[in-house]
Design a protein around this motif. Structure first.
Motif, short mmCIF file in Angstrom:
data_model
loop_
_atom_site.label_atom_id
_atom_site.label_comp_id
_atom_site.label_asym_id
_atom_site.label_seq_id
_atom_site.Cartn_x
_atom_site.Cartn_y
_atom_site.Cartn_z
N MET B 50 0.81 -1.22 0.00
CA MET B 50 0.00 0.00 0.00
C MET B 50 0.84 1.27 0.00
O MET B 50 0.52 2.23 -0.69
CB MET B 50 -0.92 0.02 1.23
CG MET B 50 -1.72 1.31 1.32
SD MET B 50 -2.69 1.51 2.84
CE MET B 50 -3.39 3.16 2.52
N LEU B 51 1.93 1.30 0.78
CA LEU B 51 2.54 2.58 1.13
C LEU B 51 3.96 2.79 0.59
O LEU B 51 4.66 3.72 1.03
CB LEU B 51 2.54 2.74 2.66
CG LEU B 51 1.14 2.72 3.29
CD1 LEU B 51 1.24 2.56 4.80
CD2 LEU B 51 0.37 3.99 2.93
N ALA B 82 -5.54 -0.89 -0.30
CA ALA B 82 -5.27 -0.36 1.04
C ALA B 82 -4.71 -1.47 1.92
O ALA B 82 -3.85 -2.23 1.48
CB ALA B 82 -6.52 0.30 1.62
N MET B 127 -5.17 7.50 3.16
CA MET B 127 -5.47 7.29 1.74
C MET B 127 -6.29 6.04 1.51
O MET B 127 -6.75 5.79 0.39
CB MET B 127 -4.19 7.27 0.92
CG MET B 127 -3.46 8.60 0.98
SD MET B 127 -2.14 8.78 -0.25
CE MET B 127 -0.98 7.55 0.29
N ALA B 128 -6.50 5.24 2.57
CA ALA B 128 -7.42 4.11 2.50
C ALA B 128 -8.87 4.57 2.57
O ALA B 128 -9.78 3.82 2.22
CB ALA B 128 -7.14 3.12 3.63
N GLY B 129 -9.10 5.79 3.06
CA GLY B 129 -10.45 6.34 3.16
C GLY B 129 -10.80 7.18 1.94
O GLY B 129 -10.04 7.27 0.98
N ASP B 130 -11.95 7.81 2.00
CA ASP B 130 -12.41 8.62 0.87
C ASP B 130 -11.84 10.03 1.03
O ASP B 130 -12.28 10.80 1.89
CB ASP B 130 -13.95 8.64 0.87
CG ASP B 130 -14.53 9.35 -0.34
OD1 ASP B 130 -13.92 10.35 -0.80
OD2 ASP B 130 -15.60 8.93 -0.82
N ALA B 131 -10.87 10.36 0.17
CA ALA B 131 -10.13 11.61 0.34
C ALA B 131 -11.00 12.84 0.16
O ALA B 131 -10.80 13.87 0.82
CB ALA B 131 -8.96 11.66 -0.65
N GLU B 132 -11.99 12.76 -0.71
CA GLU B 132 -12.78 13.96 -1.03
C GLU B 132 -13.93 14.21 -0.07
O GLU B 132 -14.34 15.35 0.14
CB GLU B 132 -13.34 13.86 -2.45
CG GLU B 132 -12.28 14.01 -3.52
CD GLU B 132 -12.90 13.88 -4.90
OE1 GLU B 132 -13.65 14.77 -5.32
OE2 GLU B 132 -12.64 12.86 -5.57
N GLY B 371 -9.24 -0.56 4.27
CA GLY B 371 -10.00 0.59 4.77
C GLY B 371 -10.82 0.20 5.99
O GLY B 371 -10.44 -0.68 6.77
#
Lengths: 385, 385
Positions: B50-51, B82, B127-132, B371
């Motif tokens: 992931m990272l 993720a 960044m595993a979540g919804d960024a927007e 996530g």
């Protein structure tokens, strides 16, 4: 294994989509491909993407795009192989359908490269190289390719101008592609006076960073007959790798991964280079176009550049390349590029390439490259199913 | 499709490997898995990560790790979902071998989370979540899970202390795992006075960020018979997705993707929850352990937490979980975790789990979550081939 057929394609215009986010353009392409296939659902979504984390702060794109495309719940994942991410995602979709476990897979390549400054984007792209032994010393991705081009010119005795044909051909073909980023022709003179990015690579040797998304719907061939569309069969799918760092290669001017994956693709399809009607190659830089032609058997070593000079890569040439503009003029949204290439081969095989339509086009090849050649994925497509 | 068998496993110790880079630990795991299988080569390498981009400035890990493991040239790609990246990579390896196109695939999950500061690592994990629509408002990944835990406590009338059993069980089992990050037992008292990270999630509810790499060698089952090792068959492989943002879910306390992929896995293997001898679940937080047990049919809704209280998750319980320490105490190297889970199930099925060996262990399940539940990949493994 069972055969796999492409029954739907979709793409957004390549360019600067400041009003649309990463997920937005991906969803546009996915819905377009599903619509083209006459389907509302698929068993899985594989997203090819390289820079979502670095430039949009967004990973986990598989589930995200699936949800926003109205497909919440389906299997989803992201596939990454630097600028070869799109082709690598198609490869995984192909394997999934071939396995018999999934009947239909959507593959979407997406990239948003205009979110941050050009410097940040350039820095992010270096993650395609070897961070510890190569890019730590400072080269950008352009200058790594400039090393290759300089060495090629030295070894094979050619000049910058000899590469002009690749850019001129790409821009000529992009004029008639409504999704291309740069729809204007260039001349040898424009090529000659283009500003230098990293000597000897000029602006006109280099493909532009861009936003874009393209998608495919893959289904088991036995199911393709039930769908209305001109099916296109995946006759071969192959991937190969090489060292990530250029300095680790025995011969930096030979794209070993491209050669390996092309040779395997020819074997699977039972064909030779002469049987290929068009070749969407990875012309991220003109030097990569020349080296790709050599690695895939269309020219001898050191002679790839001659094909551009002699006009053999045009729509009426021996081996048409970049028929819809290529990376150079259609634009190069990194992780999406490999899917655009296949979408364009499908357009040619279906007879949907408009003014750029090749006559008697039965078999096309697409090759997507990651980094300076460390990853290569080759697909051969054939009209019919 | 054809059946797929695991013939080799490898892992590095989970912890802080400041003297070893991302590629180094990946190579260690790959070579260990190949050695365990008695093989020197494979057809492809799929890396779950992931990272690498965010924390090591290195993407394109497929080709890079293949090269440094002495496998230059083979097909290679990175799979990302993720914290579900490892399980997603196993899934792609499974599909590739099942397709009949590849005879052997190495899957390596790798993560290096101690390269940067804890703040940078925490930021990268969002960044595993919804960024927007989700993480832009400021929550860390821990605090997103804290919202779930708080709601769970409210809905089902339980207290922080009710979750202690998950952490106590994980730490107890990690004592005997030489590769675990935290090899010491904890008590209810230690759990009770653990510092709060994001109320109600304390240090003892949360799995530690870590470095680690684990690998598997998958081969076609018909080929497994030629290899010397105790084979373990993949009886089921399934993946599902959900909305990335918690607020988009109809019921935030129901892990729909986990439920979906588990139900499909049970169907493929022809079994029910009662037929599973151990369950390596995704205990990134104690709340996720409770919700996973519910989603996969081991407890009714709101009752997952009771299994920890009643001791049913211990090595001698009804459904042993985290048998080698789980994410909580073995450690949670994000993109590697899903491969560690499967390595540990293989250890149990082979009778190589040392002091934590379960008696009569024939069938184990591993479920990796990305996530807060947007991706879930479930595998069921059976001893024999």
């Amino acid at each position: 294994m069972r055969d796999v057929t492409i029954v739907g394609i979709g793409q957004t215009e390549v360019g600067e989509h400041w009003e649309r986010s990463l997920r937005d353009i991906a969803v546009d392409a996915v819905l377009a491909a599903l619509g083209d296939a006459g389907l509302e659902h698929a068993d899985a979504l594989y997203v090819g993407n390289m820079l979502g984390g670095a430039l949009s702060g967004q990973q986990h794109l598989g589930a995200l795009v699936a949800d926003y495309a109205g497909l919440r719940g389906i299997e989803a994942a992201t596939i990454e192989a630097a600028c070869g991410s799109g082709g690598a995602a198609v490869r995984q979709g192909y394997l999934a359908v071939a396995s018999g476990l999934l009947d239909s897979v959507i593959v979407c390549g997406v990239e948003k490269m205009t979110e941050e400054t050009e410097a940040e984007t350039a820095a992010a792209l270096t993650m395609a190289g070897d961070a510890e032994y190569e890019t730590i010393h400072g080269p950008s991705f352009v200058s790594l390719n400039a090393l290759l081009m300089r060495r090629y010119m030295y070894e094979f005795g050619c000049e910058r101008e000899d590469f002009a044909g690749f850019a001129i051909n790409a821009h000529r073909n992009a004029v008639n592609n409504p999704n291309a980023m740069y729809r204007r022709p260039i001349t040898a003179e424009i090529f000659g006076r283009a500003p230098m990015l990293s000597d000897p690579i000029s602006l006109m040797d280099s493909s532009p960073n861009a936003d874009g998304a393209a998608a495919l719907v893959l289904v088991a061939t036995e199911r393709a007959h039930d769908l209305g569309h001109d099916p296109v069969r995946i006759a071969a799918s192959a991937a190969g790798s090489d060292s990530v760092a250029i300095h680790d290669r025995r011969d930096p001017l030979f794209l070993a991964a491209a050669h390996r994956s092309a040779a395997e693709a020819y074997r699977q399809a039972g064909v030779e280079p002469k049987d290929i009607d068009l070749f969407e190659l990875h012309d991220a830089f003109t030097i990569l176009a020349a080296m790709s032609l050599e690695a895939c058997g269309f020219a001898k070593k050191g002679e790839g550049v001659r094909l551009a000079k002699d006009g053999e890569i045009g729509l009426d040439g021996r081996i048409p390349i970049s028929t819809m503009g290529g990376l150079k003029a259609r634009g190069n949204p990194a992780g999406a590029t490999g899917v655009y290439q296949i979408v364009e081969v499908v357009q040619q095989l279906r007879g949907q390439a408009g003014k750029n339509q090749l006559p008697d086009c039965r078999r096309g090849m697409a090759q997507n490259i990651g980094g300076t050649g460390a990853t290569a994925i080759t697909h051969i497509l054939e009209a019919g199913s």
